[in-house]
Design an enzyme around this catalytic site. Structure first.
Site, PDB file in Angstrom:
ATOM      1  N   GLU A   1       0.812  -1.218   0.000  1.00 26.10           N
ATOM      2  CA  GLU A   1       0.000   0.000   0.000  1.00 26.10           C
ATOM      3  C   GLU A   1       0.849   1.273   0.000  1.00 26.10           C
ATOM      4  OE1 GLU A   1      -2.577  -0.659   3.382  1.00 26.10           O
ATOM      5  OE2 GLU A   1      -3.968  -1.840   2.155  1.00 26.10           O
TER       6      GLU A   1
ATOM      7  N   TYR B   1     -14.176  -7.221  -2.778  1.00 30.35           N
ATOM      8  CA  TYR B   1     -15.158  -7.057  -1.704  1.00 30.35           C
ATOM      9  C   TYR B   1     -16.563  -6.806  -2.259  1.00 30.35           C
ATOM     10  CZ  TYR B   1     -11.410  -6.785   1.785  1.00 30.35           C
ATOM     11  OH  TYR B   1     -10.347  -7.056   2.602  1.00 30.35           O
TER      12      TYR B   1
ATOM     13  N   ILE C   1      -7.315 -18.128  -1.668  1.00 30.50           N
ATOM     14  CA  ILE C   1      -6.862 -17.999  -0.283  1.00 30.50           C
ATOM     15  C   ILE C   1      -7.498 -16.770   0.366  1.00 30.50           C
ATOM     16  CG2 ILE C   1      -4.849 -17.611   1.203  1.00 30.50           C
ATOM     17  CD1 ILE C   1      -3.245 -19.337  -0.848  1.00 30.50           C
TER      18      ILE C   1
END
Length: 171
Positions: A27, A139, A104
């Site tokens: 990030e 997401y 995963i």
């Protein structure tokens, strides 16, 4: 690819801390990691832990190392919403780049959802950087909704319905 998800133990602390730092590098925020290893170990694996974590590990035939190695983590803690009730906050979800695309991350997320349901949580919240389009799409595919945006971070949540659905997909 074969992998297993389990609760992290104190013996896993070094690997978990390393993955947290790898996530910070991913990030572009490593300079913001000021927490020492000793503080991390105390706070997550001490007498009264402030967070819980799951690890994903793969057998040695999928790596150049001997034995199972930890390749992913989910770090979370519990919060409370006075309007909704018990909640879980997913602080970190990370899978090493060479192990992405093997389900995963989905397995870790589903397992956190299962733990949350067992703890009678009604929602899961998490933050995603604005630049991480791939993760936001990941997401969103699980039913996540953006509830706020500030300082280049999207705060997202999974409501009770999507949390239960995701928990049912746990490996």
């Amino acid at each position: 690819m074969n992998f297993a998800i389990r609760r992290a133990t104190k013996a896993d602390c070094k690997a978990v801390y390393t993955l947290v730092k790898e996530l910070a590098v991913h990030e572009n925020m490593l300079q913001q990691v000021t927490l020492s290893y000793e503080e991390f170990e105390r706070d997550g694996f001490g007498q009264n832990p402030w967070f819980e974590s799951l690890v994903a590990e793969v057998p040695e035939e999928n790596t150049s190392k001997e034995g199972c190695i930890i390749v992913g983590l989910a770090l979370y803690f519990y919060t409370y919403c006075t309007w909704k009730g018990r909640s879980v906050f997913l602080e970190d979800l990370y899978v090493m780049p060479e192990f992405r695309g093997c389900a995963i991350g989905k397995g870790l997320l589903s397992t956190v959802a299962k733990v949350a349901i067992e703890q009678q949580c009604v929602q899961m919240k998490f933050n995603v950087t604005d630049q991480d389009i791939r993760t936001r799409a990941f997401y969103a595919a699980k039913g996540a909704q953006v509830c706020s945006f500030m300082d280049n971070w999207h705060t997202q949540h999974l409501d009770a319905k999507n949390l239960r659905k995701l928990a049912n997909e746990a490996p």
